[in-house]
Design a protein around this motif. Sequence first.
Motif, short mmCIF file in Angstrom:
data_model
loop_
_atom_site.label_atom_id
_atom_site.label_comp_id
_atom_site.label_asym_id
_atom_site.label_seq_id
_atom_site.Cartn_x
_atom_site.Cartn_y
_atom_site.Cartn_z
N ILE A 21 0.84 -1.20 0.00
CA ILE A 21 0.00 0.00 0.00
C ILE A 21 0.88 1.25 0.00
O ILE A 21 0.62 2.21 -0.75
CB ILE A 21 -0.96 -0.01 1.21
CG1 ILE A 21 -2.01 -1.11 1.03
CG2 ILE A 21 -1.63 1.34 1.38
CD1 ILE A 21 -2.85 -1.36 2.25
N TRP A 22 1.92 1.25 0.81
CA TRP A 22 2.82 2.41 0.87
C TRP A 22 3.49 2.64 -0.49
O TRP A 22 3.55 3.78 -0.97
CB TRP A 22 3.86 2.19 1.97
CG TRP A 22 4.85 3.31 2.07
CD1 TRP A 22 4.63 4.57 2.54
CD2 TRP A 22 6.20 3.28 1.63
NE1 TRP A 22 5.77 5.32 2.45
CE2 TRP A 22 6.76 4.55 1.89
CE3 TRP A 22 7.01 2.29 1.07
CZ2 TRP A 22 8.07 4.85 1.59
CZ3 TRP A 22 8.32 2.60 0.79
CH2 TRP A 22 8.84 3.86 1.05
N THR A 23 3.97 1.56 -1.10
CA THR A 23 4.62 1.69 -2.40
C THR A 23 3.65 2.21 -3.45
O THR A 23 3.97 3.12 -4.22
CB THR A 23 5.18 0.33 -2.85
OG1 THR A 23 6.10 -0.13 -1.87
CG2 THR A 23 5.88 0.43 -4.19
N ARG A 24 2.45 1.66 -3.48
CA ARG A 24 1.48 2.03 -4.51
C ARG A 24 0.90 3.43 -4.29
O ARG A 24 0.49 4.07 -5.26
CB ARG A 24 0.36 1.00 -4.57
CG ARG A 24 0.83 -0.41 -4.94
CD ARG A 24 1.08 -0.58 -6.37
NE ARG A 24 -0.20 -0.46 -7.05
CZ ARG A 24 -0.35 -0.40 -8.34
NH1 ARG A 24 0.69 -0.48 -9.12
NH2 ARG A 24 -1.53 -0.29 -8.89
N THR A 25 0.84 3.90 -3.03
CA THR A 25 0.26 5.23 -2.79
C THR A 25 1.31 6.33 -2.73
O THR A 25 1.10 7.41 -3.25
CB THR A 25 -0.57 5.25 -1.50
OG1 THR A 25 0.23 4.82 -0.41
CG2 THR A 25 -1.80 4.39 -1.62
N ARG A 56 2.18 6.24 -6.70
CA ARG A 56 0.97 7.07 -6.73
C ARG A 56 -0.07 6.51 -7.70
O ARG A 56 -0.64 7.22 -8.53
CB ARG A 56 1.31 8.52 -7.06
CG ARG A 56 2.22 9.17 -6.06
CD ARG A 56 2.30 10.66 -6.27
NE ARG A 56 3.38 11.29 -5.55
CZ ARG A 56 3.42 11.50 -4.24
NH1 ARG A 56 2.42 11.13 -3.50
NH2 ARG A 56 4.47 12.10 -3.69
N SER A 57 -0.30 5.20 -7.56
CA SER A 57 -1.26 4.53 -8.43
C SER A 57 -1.91 3.37 -7.69
O SER A 57 -1.67 2.20 -8.00
CB SER A 57 -0.56 4.03 -9.70
OG SER A 57 -1.46 3.33 -10.51
N PHE A 58 -2.71 3.69 -6.71
CA PHE A 58 -3.43 2.66 -5.95
C PHE A 58 -4.55 2.13 -6.84
O PHE A 58 -5.39 2.88 -7.33
CB PHE A 58 -4.01 3.26 -4.67
CG PHE A 58 -4.54 2.26 -3.70
CD1 PHE A 58 -3.70 1.61 -2.82
CD2 PHE A 58 -5.89 1.96 -3.66
CE1 PHE A 58 -4.17 0.68 -1.92
CE2 PHE A 58 -6.39 1.03 -2.76
CZ PHE A 58 -5.54 0.39 -1.89
N GLY A 59 -4.54 0.81 -7.09
CA GLY A 59 -5.51 0.23 -8.02
C GLY A 59 -6.46 -0.75 -7.37
O GLY A 59 -6.43 -1.00 -6.17
N TRP A 60 -7.32 -1.31 -8.23
CA TRP A 60 -8.29 -2.29 -7.75
C TRP A 60 -7.60 -3.52 -7.17
O TRP A 60 -8.08 -4.11 -6.20
CB TRP A 60 -9.22 -2.72 -8.88
CG TRP A 60 -10.31 -1.73 -9.13
CD1 TRP A 60 -10.38 -0.84 -10.16
CD2 TRP A 60 -11.45 -1.51 -8.31
NE1 TRP A 60 -11.51 -0.08 -10.05
CE2 TRP A 60 -12.19 -0.47 -8.91
CE3 TRP A 60 -11.92 -2.07 -7.14
CZ2 TRP A 60 -13.38 0.00 -8.38
CZ3 TRP A 60 -13.11 -1.60 -6.60
CH2 TRP A 60 -13.82 -0.58 -7.21
N ASP A 61 -6.50 -3.92 -7.77
CA ASP A 61 -5.77 -5.08 -7.24
C ASP A 61 -5.29 -4.81 -5.82
O ASP A 61 -5.32 -5.70 -4.96
CB ASP A 61 -4.62 -5.48 -8.15
CG ASP A 61 -3.66 -4.34 -8.45
OD1 ASP A 61 -4.05 -3.16 -8.32
OD2 ASP A 61 -2.51 -4.64 -8.82
N ASP A 62 -4.91 -3.57 -5.53
CA ASP A 62 -4.47 -3.22 -4.18
C ASP A 62 -5.64 -3.22 -3.20
O ASP A 62 -5.52 -3.69 -2.07
CB ASP A 62 -3.79 -1.85 -4.19
CG ASP A 62 -2.64 -1.79 -5.17
OD1 ASP A 62 -1.77 -2.68 -5.10
OD2 ASP A 62 -2.62 -0.87 -6.00
#
Length: 181
Positions: A34-38, A42-48
């Motif tokens: 979550i930290w990496t993706r947000t 900066r691309s939090f997705g449905w998979d996350d």
Amino acid sequence: MTHSSADLAMAAEQQQRITIAFLVVSWIFILLRIWTRTCIIRSFGWDDAVMLLAGLTFTVFCGSVWLVEASGGTSEITSADDLQKVTKWVIVRETGYLMAIMLVKISLAIFFSRIVVRRSHFIIIYVTVAANIVSSMSAFFYVIFRCGPNLEKYAVNEIIGRCQSRQVDYFFAYQQGMWRE
């Protein structure tokens, strides 16, 4: 083969420790994801989001494993009420496992569908996910209703043999990769 109460207590304690270890490790990886993706990508997705839901479901599973073992599992049951209580937590444990694994697979499928380029790969992913959902949901409802629709009589029906046969249990256990005690 019979086991002493000391052996059963030690096994329950080991299972509690393993459950806590896996729960901590899984949340470390989920939070890193979550930290990496947000923060970084900066691309939090449905998979996350689905993986986060899987983590929450896995937490329910681990909590139910811990509660069953903390209450002595099936080795220290002294009344019908204790049996019914433990039986309900075992049902929560099994259904929690099924849902957590299904959600992890869905999250991976969403991730893979973002990186594949061929139409045939999309079709393979969607067919696989559809089969996974049907399989997991059938096992989910089987666990809940294998001894009838009334969960209050689940343990009694199990004792008097009114549940589904062991062959059906083994089929679903093998199909979902879970061990039925």
